[in-house]
Design a protein around this motif. Structure first.
Motif, PDB file in Angstrom:
ATOM      1  N   SER A   1       7.251  -9.609  15.550  1.00  0.00           N
ATOM      2  CA  SER A   1       7.694  -9.683  14.156  1.00  0.00           C
ATOM      3  C   SER A   1       7.591  -8.315  13.491  1.00  0.00           C
ATOM      4  CB  SER A   1       6.843 -10.691  13.376  1.00  0.00           C
ATOM      5  OG  SER A   1       6.903 -11.978  13.965  1.00  0.00           O
ATOM      6  N   TRP A   2       8.434  -8.110  12.502  1.00  0.00           N
ATOM      7  CA  TRP A   2       8.439  -6.882  11.718  1.00  0.00           C
ATOM      8  C   TRP A   2       8.195  -7.227  10.251  1.00  0.00           C
ATOM      9  CZ3 TRP A   2       8.720  -2.087  13.834  1.00  0.00           C
ATOM     10  CH2 TRP A   2       9.180  -1.989  15.153  1.00  0.00           C
ATOM     11  N   GLY A   3       7.432  -6.357   9.594  1.00  0.00           N
ATOM     12  CA  GLY A   3       7.261  -6.487   8.160  1.00  0.00           C
ATOM     13  C   GLY A   3       8.491  -5.958   7.434  1.00  0.00           C
ATOM     14  N   GLN A   4       8.474  -6.110   6.121  1.00  0.00           N
ATOM     15  CA  GLN A   4       9.633  -5.736   5.318  1.00  0.00           C
ATOM     16  C   GLN A   4       9.736  -4.221   5.112  1.00  0.00           C
ATOM     17  OE1 GLN A   4       6.799  -6.886   4.090  1.00  0.00           O
ATOM     18  NE2 GLN A   4       6.387  -5.991   2.063  1.00  0.00           N
ATOM     19  N   GLY A   5       8.680  -3.504   5.420  1.00  0.00           N
ATOM     20  CA  GLY A   5       8.687  -2.054   5.246  1.00  0.00           C
ATOM     21  C   GLY A   5       8.122  -1.648   3.900  1.00  0.00           C
ATOM     22  N   THR A   6       7.415  -0.533   3.898  1.00  0.00           N
ATOM     23  CA  THR A   6       6.878   0.008   2.653  1.00  0.00           C
ATOM     24  C   THR A   6       7.099   1.514   2.656  1.00  0.00           C
ATOM     25  OG1 THR A   6       4.922   0.084   1.203  1.00  0.00           O
ATOM     26  CG2 THR A   6       4.519   0.248   3.567  1.00  0.00           C
ATOM     27  N   GLN A   7       7.569   2.034   1.544  1.00  0.00           N
ATOM     28  CA  GLN A   7       7.921   3.450   1.443  1.00  0.00           C
ATOM     29  C   GLN A   7       6.672   4.297   1.207  1.00  0.00           C
ATOM     30  OE1 GLN A   7      11.102   5.077   1.629  1.00  0.00           O
ATOM     31  NE2 GLN A   7       9.797   6.901   1.657  1.00  0.00           N
ATOM     32  N   VAL A   8       6.534   5.346   2.005  1.00  0.00           N
ATOM     33  CA  VAL A   8       5.494   6.348   1.800  1.00  0.00           C
ATOM     34  C   VAL A   8       6.203   7.681   1.558  1.00  0.00           C
ATOM     35  CG1 VAL A   8       3.620   7.633   2.860  1.00  0.00           C
ATOM     36  CG2 VAL A   8       3.769   5.156   3.173  1.00  0.00           C
ATOM     37  N   THR A   9       5.919   8.288   0.427  1.00  0.00           N
ATOM     38  CA  THR A   9       6.523   9.573   0.076  1.00  0.00           C
ATOM     39  C   THR A   9       5.422  10.583  -0.182  1.00  0.00           C
ATOM     40  OG1 THR A   9       8.444   8.467  -0.905  1.00  0.00           O
ATOM     41  CG2 THR A   9       8.072  10.785  -1.483  1.00  0.00           C
TER      42      THR A   9
ATOM     43  N   LEU B   1      -2.329   1.532   4.054  1.00  0.00           N
ATOM     44  CA  LEU B   1      -1.366   0.445   4.170  1.00  0.00           C
ATOM     45  C   LEU B   1      -2.056  -0.799   4.720  1.00  0.00           C
ATOM     46  CD1 LEU B   1       1.674   2.317   5.787  1.00  0.00           C
ATOM     47  CD2 LEU B   1       1.028   2.147   3.371  1.00  0.00           C
ATOM     48  N   SER B   2      -1.571  -1.957   4.278  1.00  0.00           N
ATOM     49  CA  SER B   2      -2.097  -3.229   4.766  1.00  0.00           C
ATOM     50  C   SER B   2      -0.958  -4.094   5.269  1.00  0.00           C
ATOM     51  CB  SER B   2      -2.828  -3.979   3.648  1.00  0.00           C
ATOM     52  OG  SER B   2      -3.903  -3.231   3.141  1.00  0.00           O
ATOM     53  N   CYS B   3      -1.245  -4.880   6.284  1.00  0.00           N
ATOM     54  CA  CYS B   3      -0.270  -5.831   6.819  1.00  0.00           C
ATOM     55  C   CYS B   3      -1.018  -7.120   7.143  1.00  0.00           C
ATOM     56  CB  CYS B   3       0.388  -5.285   8.075  1.00  0.00           C
ATOM     57  SG  CYS B   3       1.471  -6.464   8.919  1.00  0.00           S
ATOM     58  N   ALA B   4      -0.738  -8.146   6.365  1.00  0.00           N
ATOM     59  CA  ALA B   4      -1.408  -9.430   6.551  1.00  0.00           C
ATOM     60  C   ALA B   4      -0.500 -10.382   7.306  1.00  0.00           C
ATOM     61  CB  ALA B   4      -1.794 -10.023   5.205  1.00  0.00           C
ATOM     62  N   ALA B   5      -0.988 -10.901   8.417  1.00  0.00           N
ATOM     63  CA  ALA B   5      -0.226 -11.842   9.227  1.00  0.00           C
ATOM     64  C   ALA B   5      -0.805 -13.238   9.061  1.00  0.00           C
ATOM     65  CB  ALA B   5      -0.277 -11.448  10.702  1.00  0.00           C
TER      66      ALA B   5
ATOM     67  N   LEU C   1      -3.753   0.713   7.940  1.00  0.00           N
ATOM     68  CA  LEU C   1      -3.489   2.062   8.401  1.00  0.00           C
ATOM     69  C   LEU C   1      -3.995   3.005   7.324  1.00  0.00           C
ATOM     70  CD1 LEU C   1      -2.198   3.732  10.702  1.00  0.00           C
ATOM     71  CD2 LEU C   1      -0.150   3.883   9.270  1.00  0.00           C
ATOM     72  N   GLN C   2      -5.119   3.633   7.596  1.00  0.00           N
ATOM     73  CA  GLN C   2      -5.669   4.634   6.690  1.00  0.00           C
ATOM     74  C   GLN C   2      -5.036   5.967   7.025  1.00  0.00           C
ATOM     75  OE1 GLN C   2      -7.928   4.303   4.065  1.00  0.00           O
ATOM     76  NE2 GLN C   2      -7.405   6.454   3.694  1.00  0.00           N
ATOM     77  N   MET C   3      -4.343   6.520   6.062  1.00  0.00           N
ATOM     78  CA  MET C   3      -3.614   7.767   6.283  1.00  0.00           C
ATOM     79  C   MET C   3      -4.255   8.860   5.439  1.00  0.00           C
ATOM     80  SD  MET C   3       0.301   6.318   6.319  1.00  0.00           S
ATOM     81  CE  MET C   3       0.281   5.879   4.586  1.00  0.00           C
ATOM     82  N   ASN C   4      -4.790   9.861   6.099  1.00  0.00           N
ATOM     83  CA  ASN C   4      -5.444  10.983   5.435  1.00  0.00           C
ATOM     84  C   ASN C   4      -4.702  12.275   5.707  1.00  0.00           C
ATOM     85  OD1 ASN C   4      -7.614   9.226   4.626  1.00  0.00           O
ATOM     86  ND2 ASN C   4      -8.501   9.449   6.658  1.00  0.00           N
ATOM     87  N   SER C   5      -4.979  13.265   4.896  1.00  0.00           N
ATOM     88  CA  SER C   5      -4.352  14.590   5.081  1.00  0.00           C
ATOM     89  C   SER C   5      -2.851  14.461   5.251  1.00  0.00           C
ATOM     90  CB  SER C   5      -4.975  15.298   6.295  1.00  0.00           C
ATOM     91  OG  SER C   5      -6.371  15.429   6.149  1.00  0.00           O
ATOM     92  N   LEU C   6      -2.250  13.716   4.358  1.00  0.00           N
ATOM     93  CA  LEU C   6      -0.813  13.444   4.485  1.00  0.00           C
ATOM     94  C   LEU C   6       0.018  14.701   4.307  1.00  0.00           C
ATOM     95  CD1 LEU C   6      -0.799  10.022   2.686  1.00  0.00           C
ATOM     96  CD2 LEU C   6       0.161  10.446   4.960  1.00  0.00           C
ATOM     97  N   LYS C   7       1.110  14.737   5.047  1.00  0.00           N
ATOM     98  CA  LYS C   7       2.021  15.870   5.042  1.00  0.00           C
ATOM     99  C   LYS C   7       3.405  15.395   4.607  1.00  0.00           C
ATOM    100  CE  LYS C   7      -0.326  17.759   9.128  1.00  0.00           C
ATOM    101  NZ  LYS C   7      -0.138  18.231  10.527  1.00  0.00           N
TER     102      LYS C   7
ATOM    103  N   GLY D   1       0.764  -1.237   0.000  1.00  0.00           N
ATOM    104  CA  GLY D   1       0.000   0.000   0.000  1.00  0.00           C
ATOM    105  C   GLY D   1       0.794   1.284   0.000  1.00  0.00           C
ATOM    106  N   GLY D   2       2.110   1.235   0.083  1.00  0.00           N
ATOM    107  CA  GLY D   2       2.874   2.471   0.065  1.00  0.00           C
ATOM    108  C   GLY D   2       2.901   3.084  -1.321  1.00  0.00           C
ATOM    109  N   GLY D   3       3.527   4.270  -1.394  1.00  0.00           N
ATOM    110  CA  GLY D   3       3.636   4.923  -2.684  1.00  0.00           C
ATOM    111  C   GLY D   3       3.891   6.397  -2.550  1.00  0.00           C
ATOM    112  N   LEU D   4       3.722   7.084  -3.672  1.00  0.00           N
ATOM    113  CA  LEU D   4       3.920   8.530  -3.744  1.00  0.00           C
ATOM    114  C   LEU D   4       2.556   9.212  -3.773  1.00  0.00           C
ATOM    115  CD1 LEU D   4       5.671  11.082  -4.259  1.00  0.00           C
ATOM    116  CD2 LEU D   4       5.509  10.530  -6.701  1.00  0.00           C
ATOM    117  N   VAL D   5       2.390  10.205  -2.922  1.00  0.00           N
ATOM    118  CA  VAL D   5       1.121  10.924  -2.874  1.00  0.00           C
ATOM    119  C   VAL D   5       1.397  12.398  -2.639  1.00  0.00           C
ATOM    120  CG1 VAL D   5       0.821  10.538  -0.387  1.00  0.00           C
ATOM    121  CG2 VAL D   5      -1.188  10.909  -1.828  1.00  0.00           C
ATOM    122  N   GLN D   6       0.524  13.256  -3.125  1.00  0.00           N
ATOM    123  CA  GLN D   6       0.683  14.686  -2.917  1.00  0.00           C
ATOM    124  C   GLN D   6       0.231  15.080  -1.504  1.00  0.00           C
ATOM    125  OE1 GLN D   6      -1.440  16.680  -6.062  1.00  0.00           O
ATOM    126  NE2 GLN D   6       0.237  16.415  -7.502  1.00  0.00           N
TER     127      GLN D   6
END
Length: 121
Positions: A110-118, A20-24, A82-88, A8-13
């Protein structure tokens, strides 16, 4: 014993939204907590939000009112969102899923592999 798959990560204005999603999955007996941390370049990893058994949630002050953590329990898989709104721009980081789970043999963090949010215009 526990496998975590993030997406679910990515580039957003600025002002935009991402989820984001995390499936266990694995030999899960009980989930004590599922949550999200983030780490920006040159900074320490910090808690973003966590959902504990019983439904209690904790948020970092910096994301209160903008981010929402939720969980879904389908057969054989537990997923945290994780619903992320009004991103800064300051939300830019690698986001990591974190779980505290009791398996059939051991309690494990446990830790996930990580996802980039820009967040950038």
């Amino acid at each position: 014993q526990v496998q975590l798959v993030e997406s679910g990560g990515g580039l957003v204005q600025p002002g935009g939204s991402l989820r984001l999603s995390c499936a266990a999955s694995g030999s899960i007996v009980s989930i004590y907590a599922m949550g999200w941390y983030r780490q920006a370049p040159g900074k320490r990893r910090e808690l973003v939000a966590v959902s504990s058994a019983g439904g209690s949630t904790v948020y970092a002050d910096s994301v209160k009112g903008r981010f929402i953590i939720s969980r879904d329990n389908a057969k054989n898989t537990d997923t945290a969102y994780l619903q992320m709104n009004s991103l800064k721009p300051e939300d830019t980081a690698v986001y990591y899923c974190n779980t505290d789970i009791l398996t059939t043999t051991i309690r494990v963090t446990s830790w996930g592999q990580g996802t980039q949010v820009t967040v950038s215009s």
